[in-house]
Design a protein around this motif. Structure first.
Motif, PDB file in Angstrom:
ATOM      1  N   LEU A  70     -25.673  24.520  37.976  1.00 44.48           N
ATOM      2  CA  LEU A  70     -25.692  25.277  39.033  1.00 44.48           C
ATOM      3  C   LEU A  70     -24.868  26.628  38.806  1.00 44.48           C
ATOM      4  CD1 LEU A  70     -25.174  22.815  42.028  1.00 44.48           C
ATOM      5  CD2 LEU A  70     -27.281  23.593  40.637  1.00 44.48           C
ATOM      6  N   HIS A  85     -26.131  30.787  35.979  1.00 46.60           N
ATOM      7  CA  HIS A  85     -26.764  30.201  37.040  1.00 46.60           C
ATOM      8  C   HIS A  85     -28.069  29.602  36.640  1.00 46.60           C
ATOM      9  CE1 HIS A  85     -23.773  31.677  40.056  1.00 46.60           C
ATOM     10  NE2 HIS A  85     -23.884  32.851  39.197  1.00 46.60           N
ATOM     11  N   GLY A 110     -29.818  26.914  38.793  1.00 46.92           N
ATOM     12  CA  GLY A 110     -30.422  26.111  39.723  1.00 46.92           C
ATOM     13  C   GLY A 110     -31.649  26.474  40.680  1.00 46.92           C
ATOM     14  N   THR A 111     -32.020  26.149  41.698  1.00 46.11           N
ATOM     15  CA  THR A 111     -33.082  26.693  42.630  1.00 46.11           C
ATOM     16  C   THR A 111     -32.648  27.787  43.349  1.00 46.11           C
ATOM     17  OG1 THR A 111     -32.488  25.139  44.517  1.00 46.11           O
ATOM     18  CG2 THR A 111     -34.037  24.059  42.841  1.00 46.11           C
ATOM     19  N   GLU A 157     -32.168  28.024  46.491  1.00 46.83           N
ATOM     20  CA  GLU A 157     -31.237  27.445  47.441  1.00 46.83           C
ATOM     21  C   GLU A 157     -30.053  27.020  46.978  1.00 46.83           C
ATOM     22  OE1 GLU A 157     -34.351  26.388  46.938  1.00 46.83           O
ATOM     23  OE2 GLU A 157     -35.279  26.947  48.700  1.00 46.83           O
ATOM     24  N   GLU A 158     -29.741  26.575  45.677  1.00 51.78           N
ATOM     25  CA  GLU A 158     -28.514  26.228  45.122  1.00 51.78           C
ATOM     26  C   GLU A 158     -27.675  27.490  44.634  1.00 51.78           C
ATOM     27  OE1 GLU A 158     -29.929  21.807  43.210  1.00 51.78           O
ATOM     28  OE2 GLU A 158     -30.571  23.862  42.112  1.00 51.78           O
ATOM     29  N   ASN A 159     -28.418  28.241  44.077  1.00 54.54           N
ATOM     30  CA  ASN A 159     -27.858  29.391  43.540  1.00 54.54           C
ATOM     31  C   ASN A 159     -27.453  30.452  44.721  1.00 54.54           C
ATOM     32  OD1 ASN A 159     -28.801  28.977  40.938  1.00 54.54           O
ATOM     33  ND2 ASN A 159     -30.557  30.292  41.072  1.00 54.54           N
ATOM     34  N   VAL A 209     -24.206  28.664  45.878  1.00 57.45           N
ATOM     35  CA  VAL A 209     -23.074  28.988  45.118  1.00 57.45           C
ATOM     36  C   VAL A 209     -22.461  30.283  45.118  1.00 57.45           C
ATOM     37  CG1 VAL A 209     -22.075  29.000  42.760  1.00 57.45           C
ATOM     38  CG2 VAL A 209     -23.527  27.134  43.521  1.00 57.45           C
TER      39      VAL A 209
END
Length: 515
Positions: free
Chosen positions: A98, A468, A470-471, A473-475, A478
């Protein structure tokens, strides 16, 4: 400093406040104190970036093959964790990465604080606590009766950074049971008793620990914040403003001396600029931009200014280069014909710590119409547009790079473009790059490559790069939770809220208004 002291003493200010400290001219970081480097011989972070990215270029050209079970997150040998909060988050657990801090080299304590400040927008927790306690201590000292703090004020006149450099003051500030009022009385009592025992020798030069270069930089930032704070104490604001003016004057003079001592062969475009557009090239505000971008090391600032005018003349030609203001009409037509201006975009407002955010998407380099000079001129224009913002001049720039493109043809297309971007960003335009966030697909060989390549960079660079994978949404979560870059400051490419259409409108508005 002493002239400033006399002037303030006549106004009565010194009866309440210590004088603003002024470092020796030129005060240099420890690694430069053996001798003042000449222009062309300086070894700044810019040179470290250039050397490190050469490694990346060679890797990109050969594209090493990684085994299927290769783990890009595992360091090849034990390394000291880069500044992070908390330390256990430096390397992510197995699975989608992530946000991964790259395994940088060991940094000196002052550099650790600087890297942490650049990446997170705030000092490490221990430094933050210390600065908050020092501020509380200073406030309580101001409340003490004048006769009670007379000896302490004498000590502060001899060593204005006493609170951060004195071993005794540090012990008081770091006390487990710290209480501001009690601490102020303890410090005042200490200097009163010391003067009673030793007389004037209590303030002799050898008594005080010299402030470090990092101490002066942090004090500069503190004074800048106080000077711009409408709610700050009027005396504090006055002293802070005097300190800023003193530092600017001293460092601009030292920068001018560095330029005057350089070989005339290196100064052609700069001297031409001073003749043709003195309102820009010879102005103190222009010089100050370069000093701020190089942490007030005047030789590095002078060297960057020389490169700036040399490159500006090369990219824009002898006519446009010396215009006091570059406009979108000076760009090449293909930038607008193919909408190449989407490649580098400024976000509409700063992040939570006042840093300007720029987004760039590698996919846009695959569009038709790019030329090397066209790219250089456009990036130059965008960076100078960023420098129109006070927050960018003061707090620097954070880059959000999207590298989720995986086409092989990308490598051949952008080889020369990378060099142009590197030259403009890191060698010429006086903008300070605080941190670089790079987004990859979780299974991308690009991520593996860049994790390996960035680990080979100088510590100053590697400890400011974050990967980074991730998706969206995850990025974006974070960015918001850890780095305080909220969704309304992040592009839709990263899962944020800033659309490409808003950038298109911004560009068109500037074109219509002649900017």
């Amino acid at each position: 400093r002493f002239a400033a002291n006399r002037a303030m003493s006549s106004r009565g200010i010194l009866r309440r406040q210590p004088s603003p400290p002024s470092p020796p001219s030129p005060l240099m970081p420890p690694q430069l104190r053996r001798g003042r480097p000449r222009i062309g011989a300086a070894s700044s972070a810019t040179n470290e970036v250039e050397a490190g990215v050469t490694v990346i270029d060679s890797l990109l050209e050969t594209r090493p093959q990684f085994p299927q079970d290769y783990d890009a997150t595992a360091p090849s040998e034990p390394t000291m964790p880069p500044p992070s909060e908390p330390a256990e988050e430096v390397v992510s657990s197995p699975g989608p990465v992530l946000d991964q801090r790259l395994p940088g080299r060991t940094l000196a304590p002052g550099d650790v604080t600087s890297a942490h400040l650049d990446v997170y927008g705030r000092p490490p927790p221990a430094i933050t606590r210390r600065e908050e306690r020092i501020a509380a201590l200073e406030a309580e000292v101001r409340l003490l009766p004048t006769e009670r703090k007379r000896s302490l004020l004498k000590a502060l006149r001899h060593s204005p950074l006493l609170y951060v450099s004195s071993a005794h003051a540090k012990l008081i500030v770091e006390d487990e049971y710290f209480e501001p009022g009690d601490a102020a009385r303890r410090l005042a009592n200490y200097w009163e008793r010391r003067e009673g025992m030793f007389g004037s020798r209590a303030f002799s030069e050898g008594v005080f620990t010299a402030a470090s270069y990092d101490d002066y930089l942090r004090y500069y930032d503190k004074c800048r914040r106080i000077a711009s704070d409408p709610d700050a104490d009027s005396d504090e604001k006055h002293l802070s403003s005097m300190y800023l003016e003193t530092i600017h004057r001293i460092k601009i003079m030292a920068m001018d001396d560095a330029i005057d001592s350089a070989s005339p062969d290196d100064l052609g475009p700069l001297l031409e600029a001073r003749r043709r557009c003195p309102e820009l090239a010879a102005s103190d505000d222009h010089k100050l931009l370069f000093l701020q971008s190089e942490n007030f090391v005047e030789t590095f600032a002078a060297e960057r200014m020389v490169r700036y005018w040399k490159a500006r003349r090369m990219f824009f030609g002898p006519d446009l280069a010396f215009a006091s203001k570059l406009t979108l009409d000076d760009m090449e037509d293909h930038i607008f014909e193919y909408e190449n201006y989407m490649s580098f975009r400024l976000m509409p407002k700063p992040d939570e710590h006042g840093r300007t955010v720029m987004a760039c998407n590698a996919c846009d380099f695959l569009q038709e119409g790019w030329t090397e000079h066209g790219l250089a001129k456009y990036i130059w224009y965008i960076l100078e547009a960023a420098l129109e913002r006070e927050e960018c001049r003061s707090n620097g720039l954070v880059i959000l790079g999207d590298y989720r493109v995986t086409e092989e043809r990308y490598l051949q297309r952008i080889s020369n473009y990378r060099k142009i971007v590197r030259t403009v960003f890191f060698q010429c335009v006086p903008v300070r790059i605080r941190a670089i966030h790079v987004c990859f697909r979780p299974d991308s060989w690009w991520r593996r490559l860049f994790t390996t390549a960035f680990a080979a960079l100088a510590a100053a660079v590697a400890n400011r790069a974050i990967i980074h994978a991730g998706t969206d949404e995850e990025n974006v979560a974070v960015l918001k939770d850890k780095y305080e870059i909220p969704p309304d400051v992040a592009p839709t490419d990263w899962g944020g809220e800033v659309t490409r259409e808003s950038w298109r409108e911004w560009i068109e508005k500037r074109r219509v208004n002649g900017f």
